[in-house]
Design a protein around this motif. Structure first.
Motif: not given
Length: 406
Positions: A67-69, A72-73, A77-78
């Motif tokens: 999901h590097i691009s 927000d997805a 987790v973040i």
């Protein structure tokens, strides 16, 4: 922002890193602790021995690459990771060493497959992700310090009461040793202990859910004694708390943290807890009882038997005193006394069929917490019952970032 070529390389190689995540995680921590042994003070060594920290790292690297691009997805987790980083005291200056070591681990595990182009792309991606984490954590540190009664780092708390809740669970009532104000918290959050145990070379960091409602003159955590079992080592911190720490002793904690928090809608609230996973849910039901007494609550608790059923009397009092509260208990191994008293609702493990018979028929919001096998079972059961994903909230007492999505 990352360039398109970097994004393409990272996303295309993320599955390869996932395939070798166990080896990469093991090599990463081996290299990291060799370079900076003081980091043993931050990491849960029991989780290291069990391989859970390595598994969590592997998942995080794969998820970030995929999901590097669009980070927000994976914001849930973040958020969870940055909350824990703030709680244990991760600092910006530690990120470069972690990034350098992670790339070394990838190169050692993948060998010639880890070309300079791939390593370069992942290096850029790591810096991009690290910058995002550092900014979020900066805001979390500021918020924790500047709130009323807040603090930075670890603060000393006196144990004012120590209460046995069951054979294996004991509650610790904590008040600031400096007698100053106490920061508020959200029901479902946790405290982080820095345990300084005699004979141990390093400090031990653990997270313990707050088990009572906010707004009191104290914090309360309720800790299960983790005994050795089937090759699993006994819990160093939990046993020290049970055996050595007494009323009047002091313990170090960082400010409350965590993203598993109670919403404040009027929806019927369903709380499902297994084992010691009941603790954040207890904070939630106590908060509702104190602040939102008209909100309907269904509380479902799984325990092995009556000897290992913490807070049974308290929950019974809540149910008897409030018509909007219903409590149910499943005993997997009831004792003869349990069977004779009929003091539980269901014999066996919680499953979809039993849940269907006790859950509300209308709109509700669901929170559940417990050991990983329990969490997977409840997650599947709620899906089977057609509960929308957006109405399900969970807390995993483990560094693993997500449950299996079979």
């Amino acid at each position: 922002m990352l360039d398109s070529n970097t994004i393409e390389i990272v996303q295309s190689t993320a599955p390869v890193l996932q395939q070798h995540s166990e080896q990469i995680g093991k090599k990463f921590y081996e290299l990291l602790f060799a370079k900076a042994p003081d980091l043993y003070n931050l990491f849960n060594q029991t989780n290291q021995k069990r391989g859970l920290q390595q598994e969590a790292l592997g998942y995080a690297v794969y998820a970030a690459g995929e999901h590097i691009s669009n980070l927000d997805a994976i914001m849930p987790v973040i958020t969870r990771v940055t909350q824990k980083h703030r709680a244990i005291g991760v600092r910006p200056e530690q990120y470069p060493l972690v990034g350098e070591t992670l790339l070394e681990a990838v190169k050692e595990v993948l060998g010639s497959a880890a070309t300079d182009g791939i390593i370069g792309a992942w290096g850029k991606a790591y810096e991009y992700i690290a910058d995002a984490f550092i900014q979020i954590e900066h805001d979390l540190y500021k918020e924790a310090k500047e709130q009323t009664g807040g603090w930075e780092g670890f603060r000393s708390f006196a144990v004012t009461r120590k209460v046995a809740e069951s054979d294996d669970v004991t509650s610790f009532y904590l008040e600031p040793a400096d007698k100053q104000a106490l920061a508020g918290f959200e029901a479902g959050q946790y405290l982080t202990i820095k345990a300084q145990i005699p004979g141990e070379q390093y400090t031990h960091i653990r997270h313990y859910s707050l088990s009572d409602a906010p707004g009191k003159s104290y914090y309360r955590i309720s800790v299960k004694r983790e005994r050795s079992n089937e090759g699993k080592p006994a819990g160093i911190v939990s046993n020290d708390l049970h055996d050595r720490i007494q009323e009047g002793d002091s313990i170090l904690f960082s400010a409350p943290a965590g993203d598993f928090t109670l919403d404040h809608t009027d929806d019927h609230l369903v709380l499902i807890g297994g084992g010691i996973g009941v603790t954040p849910l207890l904070s939630m039901i106590n908060t509702v009882a104190d602040q939102f007494p008209d909100r309907k609550v269904t509380f479902v608790q799984a325990a092995s038997n009556g000897n290992n059923h913490p807070f049974r009397e308290h929950l019974s009092e809540l149910e008897n005193g409030r018509p909007n509260v219903r409590c149910f208990t499943a005993y997997s191994s009831p004792t003869e006394q349990d069977l004779g008293s009929g003091s539980f609702s269901h014999k066996g493990y919680i499953d979809a069929e039993w849940l269907r018979s006790i859950l509300p028929s209308g709109q509700a919001v669901y929170y559940f917490c417990g050991p990983i096998p329990f969490m997977k079972t409840i997650n599947k059961a709620l899906k089977k019952l057609g509960i929308p994903k957006e109405r399900i909230h969970l807390e995993v007492f483990s560094p693993v970032a997500m449950l299996d999505e079979e």
